[in-house]
Write a protein that holds these residues in place. Structure first.
Motif, short mmCIF file in Angstrom:
data_model
loop_
_atom_site.label_atom_id
_atom_site.label_comp_id
_atom_site.label_asym_id
_atom_site.label_seq_id
_atom_site.Cartn_x
_atom_site.Cartn_y
_atom_site.Cartn_z
N ASP A 196 0.83 -1.22 0.00
CA ASP A 196 0.00 0.00 0.00
C ASP A 196 0.86 1.26 0.00
N ASP A 197 2.12 1.11 -0.38
CA ASP A 197 3.12 2.16 -0.28
C ASP A 197 3.53 2.65 -1.68
N PRO A 198 3.25 3.90 -2.02
CA PRO A 198 3.53 4.41 -3.37
C PRO A 198 4.99 4.27 -3.79
N ALA A 199 5.89 4.12 -2.82
CA ALA A 199 7.31 3.98 -3.14
C ALA A 199 7.69 2.55 -3.50
N SER A 200 6.75 1.64 -3.33
CA SER A 200 7.06 0.22 -3.55
C SER A 200 6.79 -0.23 -4.98
N SER A 238 5.61 -2.90 -5.76
CA SER A 238 4.38 -3.69 -5.73
C SER A 238 3.12 -2.84 -5.70
N TYR A 239 3.28 -1.54 -5.52
CA TYR A 239 2.14 -0.63 -5.36
C TYR A 239 1.18 -0.67 -6.55
N ARG A 240 1.72 -0.80 -7.75
CA ARG A 240 0.86 -0.80 -8.95
C ARG A 240 0.48 -2.19 -9.42
N GLY A 241 0.60 -3.14 -8.54
CA GLY A 241 0.13 -4.48 -8.87
C GLY A 241 1.22 -5.45 -9.29
N ARG A 242 0.82 -6.68 -9.40
CA ARG A 242 1.76 -7.76 -9.72
C ARG A 242 2.10 -7.73 -11.21
N THR A 243 3.39 -7.73 -11.52
CA THR A 243 3.86 -7.74 -12.91
C THR A 243 4.95 -8.80 -13.02
N ALA A 244 5.50 -8.97 -14.21
CA ALA A 244 6.56 -9.96 -14.39
C ALA A 244 7.73 -9.63 -13.46
N ARG A 245 8.07 -8.34 -13.36
CA ARG A 245 9.21 -7.96 -12.52
C ARG A 245 8.96 -8.24 -11.05
N GLY A 283 16.57 7.70 -1.42
CA GLY A 283 16.30 7.68 -2.86
C GLY A 283 14.85 7.61 -3.27
N VAL A 284 13.91 7.65 -2.31
CA VAL A 284 12.50 7.63 -2.69
C VAL A 284 11.97 9.05 -2.67
N THR A 285 11.08 9.36 -3.63
CA THR A 285 10.57 10.72 -3.76
C THR A 285 9.12 10.84 -3.31
N VAL A 286 8.51 9.70 -2.97
CA VAL A 286 7.14 9.72 -2.45
C VAL A 286 7.13 9.04 -1.09
N ALA A 287 6.06 9.28 -0.33
CA ALA A 287 5.92 8.66 1.01
C ALA A 287 7.15 8.92 1.86
#
Length: 216
Positions: A54-58, A60-67, A177-181
């Motif tokens: 639930d963390d915009p810096a993660s 995983s925030y935008r869902g499960r992808t190949a990466r 190095g994170v620009t959000v949260a």
DNA sequence: CGTTGGATTGGCT
DNA sequence: GCCAATCCAACGC
């Protein structure tokens, strides 16, 4: 004097909890990398960050992808990603199967196999061998090839109990190095060590709900 | 399919 | 302190 359990391997259950709790408790633990020829490298973790779904810096925030697939899998596996066109970073997957969370390994104190680390890093300054996520993977020979390996039962890399660090020896602050949260103090460091990726913790920002010295 | 910028590092000003 | 290096995932069209 009790029995020394510091070299016992951390089991799957150790990793099966929220990323913040895991990241904090990884401090003082020993990361062990075993090469194919049997060479053993090890290091004491001194800097770890938590990344939640639930963390915009993660990632995983935008869902499960190949990466990020490994990050959404069961806990105790290694999630490795490539960044800035040249560096790999490694994470220990936390939480439950199906949830995307992990702890980023950012810095460690060299223990065994220092000469092998020196060769891979191409430099001899021990203070700079493992003091950064990209340096850590380079020194320990971790790339895309190790993405998804099992840390709880595999032979390539595992974690040992080491010596947990008490709260008095730990500080928490904003992740690097994170620009959000940026107000989430989910970077955990051992205070009494020269092996961090950054020497000092930035002061709390104005408007932050944090007050005074950052604490674990 | 083209664009954008990144959970970084090392070298130079 | 500033910035280039160098790939590619994510996102917009």
């Amino acid at each position: 004097m009790g029995h020394d359990r510091s070299s016992e391997r951390l089991p799957r259950s150790f990793f099966a909890r929220p990323a913040i709790a895991l990241a904090r408790d990884l401090l003082g633990r020993v990361l062990v990398r075993t090469l194919e020829d049997g060479t053993r490298m090890s290091a004491r973790l001194v800097e770890v960050e938590a990344y939640r779904q639930d963390d915009p810096a993660s990632h995983s925030y935008r869902g499960r992808t190949a990466r990020t697939d490994v990050m959404f899998g069961p806990p105790g596996y290694l999630y490795v990603y490539f960044t800035y066109g040249m560096h790999f970073c490694m994470n220990v997957v936390s939480g439950r199967d199906g949830e995307g969370s992990a702890a980023l390994l950012r810095a460690a104190e060299p223990l065994e196999g220092v000469s092998e680390m020196v060769r891979r890093r191409g430099m001899t300054n021990e203070r700079l061998l493992l003091s950064g996520p990209g340096r850590l993977t380079q020194a320990l020979g971790v790339t895309r090839e190790q993405n998804g390996i099992d840390l709880a039962h595999g032979d390539v890399m595992h974690l040992e109990r080491g010596r947990p660090v008490p709260d008095a020896g730990v500080a928490a602050g904003p992740r690097v190095g994170v620009t959000v949260a940026v107000d989430n103090p989910w970077r955990f460091v051992v205070t009494d060590t020269p092996y961090l990726s950054r020497r000092t913790l930035p002061p709390p920002r104005r408007g932050s709900r944090l007050r005074g010295s950052p604490r674990a």
